[in-house]
Write an enzyme that holds these catalytic residues in place. Structure first.
Site, mmCIF file in Angstrom:
data_model
loop_
_atom_site.group_PDB
_atom_site.id
_atom_site.type_symbol
_atom_site.label_atom_id
_atom_site.label_comp_id
_atom_site.label_asym_id
_atom_site.label_seq_id
_atom_site.Cartn_x
_atom_site.Cartn_y
_atom_site.Cartn_z
ATOM 1 C CG HIS A 219 -0.180 0.393 2.497
ATOM 2 N ND1 HIS A 219 0.684 -0.675 3.119
ATOM 3 C CD2 HIS A 219 -0.207 1.372 3.317
ATOM 4 C CE1 HIS A 219 1.123 -0.037 4.123
ATOM 5 N NE2 HIS A 219 0.631 1.378 4.252
HETATM 6 C C1 UD1 Z 1 -2.129 5.582 5.856
HETATM 7 C C2 UD1 Z 1 -1.033 6.156 6.611
HETATM 8 C C3 UD1 Z 1 0.115 4.815 6.390
HETATM 9 C C4 UD1 Z 1 -0.500 3.706 6.902
HETATM 10 C C5 UD1 Z 1 -1.841 3.384 6.238
HETATM 11 C C6 UD1 Z 1 -2.693 2.206 6.864
HETATM 12 C C7 UD1 Z 1 -0.368 8.420 6.666
HETATM 13 C C8 UD1 Z 1 0.566 9.457 5.936
HETATM 14 N N1 UD1 Z 1 -0.492 7.183 6.143
HETATM 15 O O1 UD1 Z 1 -2.035 5.502 4.657
HETATM 16 O O2 UD1 Z 1 0.989 5.311 7.298
HETATM 17 O O3 UD1 Z 1 0.279 2.717 6.723
HETATM 18 O O4 UD1 Z 1 -2.947 4.472 6.385
HETATM 19 O O5 UD1 Z 1 -3.637 1.762 5.781
HETATM 20 O O6 UD1 Z 1 -1.090 8.748 7.287
HETATM 21 N N2 UD1 Z 1 -9.406 4.929 1.581
HETATM 22 C C9 UD1 Z 1 -10.559 4.239 1.648
HETATM 23 N N3 UD1 Z 1 -11.093 3.945 2.571
HETATM 24 C C10 UD1 Z 1 -10.483 4.376 3.952
HETATM 25 C C11 UD1 Z 1 -9.357 4.915 3.975
HETATM 26 C C12 UD1 Z 1 -8.649 5.183 2.909
HETATM 27 O O7 UD1 Z 1 -10.974 3.937 0.496
HETATM 28 O O8 UD1 Z 1 -11.195 3.929 4.878
HETATM 29 C C13 UD1 Z 1 -8.733 5.448 0.294
HETATM 30 C C14 UD1 Z 1 -8.869 6.627 -0.189
HETATM 31 O O9 UD1 Z 1 -9.007 6.877 -1.632
HETATM 32 C C15 UD1 Z 1 -7.683 7.369 0.282
HETATM 33 C C16 UD1 Z 1 -6.365 6.376 -0.173
HETATM 34 O O10 UD1 Z 1 -7.255 5.138 0.529
HETATM 35 O O11 UD1 Z 1 -7.322 8.672 -0.364
HETATM 36 C C17 UD1 Z 1 -5.149 6.448 0.841
HETATM 37 O O12 UD1 Z 1 -5.810 6.646 2.313
HETATM 38 P P1 UD1 Z 1 -4.881 7.443 3.430
HETATM 39 O O13 UD1 Z 1 -5.509 7.563 4.724
HETATM 40 O O14 UD1 Z 1 -4.729 8.876 2.862
HETATM 41 O O15 UD1 Z 1 -3.570 6.949 3.274
HETATM 42 P P2 UD1 Z 1 -3.111 5.390 3.408
HETATM 43 O O16 UD1 Z 1 -2.481 4.854 2.274
HETATM 44 O O17 UD1 Z 1 -4.146 4.650 3.836
#
Ligand code: UD1
Length: 385
Positions: A219
């Protein structure tokens, strides 16, 4: 005059994203079991919100419902961090805060630490001092800055202490307590869901993994936001899957990107079992039964070390060096040949067995409760001024 945080106010415990929950659950339990109990208020920033990334893990880990949910959702780093800060500050006004306790290195960690520090509320950072020395990782920036803001820094491995001292942080503020994520792992292992059960429920024939399997999680933006990089990594995994079926639990970021880049058919491979993000107990069961795990996660490097399962980390660096030095972790980098060659050596019986590091013994949260209660009492002791 500085207004001291009140001893009657709760400790605000902050979670935001998936990897925070397994760290916070044992802390909340240890605070409740402490004599006298340490009162808390559980604040969820809403950084993660999908059932699979959020509610299901809360249930698995027996976490109480958050008292406050800031519901920030997804956005750019700047917007997400700013939005958490804006919404967190009024929580301090409304409930008071004896301290703010943050875990790990996600955007929620830094945002709430910064608000607390500016309000002169003590900041407690659990899992402090880990460094990849790679500032292209958003988490590295969150780690460095949160540690600068923290009053008390709890570390999971001894290398963290030296990292912090190098950044000018005084030794008295640092305490080595062990790994709260391993508290959760040890406490929940007896309840782990067997992989066969999980596959059957997902409509996959468990016979596909009867001869052994690997687990894949990917991820990290540096691996999955660039289509070429993603094609290379999935290509290497496809090669491994000719020898060992790979159960691939797909993070929403990775799924979105595969769809956006038109690459989803890369997963259409008989050696892959594609699953959505899993609950905590399902993931534990999957990892515990695996021949190997291939990942770019931070926490999974530690969990596999605690489980004694060989881990191939698809990254150039790690902020958790103890997993390589003492545990089962091998940094395989991004070279597909290295990924395949290391996987083959595990299949040939040459995987690392490792040993469980010091204080990864299920008692880290208890150590935090004892230390923090003492520190707060000392800080709040009335003094003649
Ligand atoms: C975040 C953390 C990372 C952690 C990871 C675990 C930061 C900088 N990054 O990254 O350290 O390892 O979480 O998962 O805080 N999305 C969904 N559903 C959700 C959440 C996210 O669909 O419930 C999608 C959205 O399109 C979003 C993307 O996933 O834009 C990324 O989510 P985000 O929380 O920005 O970062 P992670 O890659 O999950």
């Amino acid at each position: 005059m500085t207004v001291m945080p009140s001893p009657e106010a709760p400790i605000l415990c902050v979670v935001g994203a998936r990897p925070n929950y397994m760290k916070m659950a044992p802390i909340i339990r240890a605070f409740a079991a402490h004599e006298p109990p340490l009162a808390i208020l559980l604040v969820h920033t809403g950084q993660h919100y999908d059932t699979a990334m959020n509610a299901r893990l809360f249930a698995d880990l027996d976490l109480p419902r958050p008292d406050v949910n800031l519901e920030v959702g997804s956005a750019s780093h700047a917007v997400q961090t700013a939005e958490i800060m804006k919404r967190f500050e009024p929580v301090i006004d409304q409930h008071g805060a004896r301290a703010v306790l943050v875990v790990g290195d996600v955007n929620s960690t830094l945002a709430c630490a910064l608000v607390a520090a500016k309000r002169d509320v003590p900041v407690i950072h659990v899992e402090a001092g880990l460094r990849s020395y790679d500032r292209r990782m958003p988490e590295e920036i969150n780690r460095v800055l949160t540690d600068q803001l923290a009053d008390i820094l709890y570390t999971t491995e001894r290398s963290a202490h030296a990292n912090l001292e190098r950044e000018g942080i005084a030794s008295e503020r640092i305490a080595f307590v062990g790994n709260v994520m391993i508290d959760s792992l040890l406490g929940n292992l007896p309840k782990a869901v067997a992989p066969e059960v999980l596959l059957r429920e997902a409509g996959v024939d468990p016979a596909r993994i009867a001869e052994g399997y690997g687990v894949v999680t990917l991820h990290r933006p540096s691996n999955v936001d660039d289509p070429e990089r993603l094609v290379t990594i999935v290509g290497a995994l496809a090669q491994v899957s000719r020898r060992l079926p790979l159960v691939f639990t797909l993070h929403p970021r990775t799924r979105n990107n595969l769809e956006r880049f038109g690459l989803f058919e890369l997963l259409d491979n008989p050696g892959f079992v594609i699953l959505p993000p899993q609950g905590y107990l399902e993931m534990l069961g999957l990892m515990a039964g695996a021949t190997m795990v291939l990942t770019d996660s931070g926490g999974i490097q530690e969990e596999t070390t605690a489980l004694g399962v060989p881990c191939l980390t698809i990254r150039e660096n790690t902020e958790r060096p103890i997993t390589v030095e003492q545990g089962t972790n091998t940094l395989v980098g991004l070279d597909p040949q290295a990924i395949v060659a290391t996987a083959e050596s595990v299949l040939a019986g040459q995987g690392k067995r490792g040993r469980v590091p010091e204080y990864w013994d299920g008692k880290a949260a208890e150590r935090i409760a004892a230390h923090l209660a003492g520190w707060l009492a000392e800080r709040e002791r009335p003094t003649l001024r």
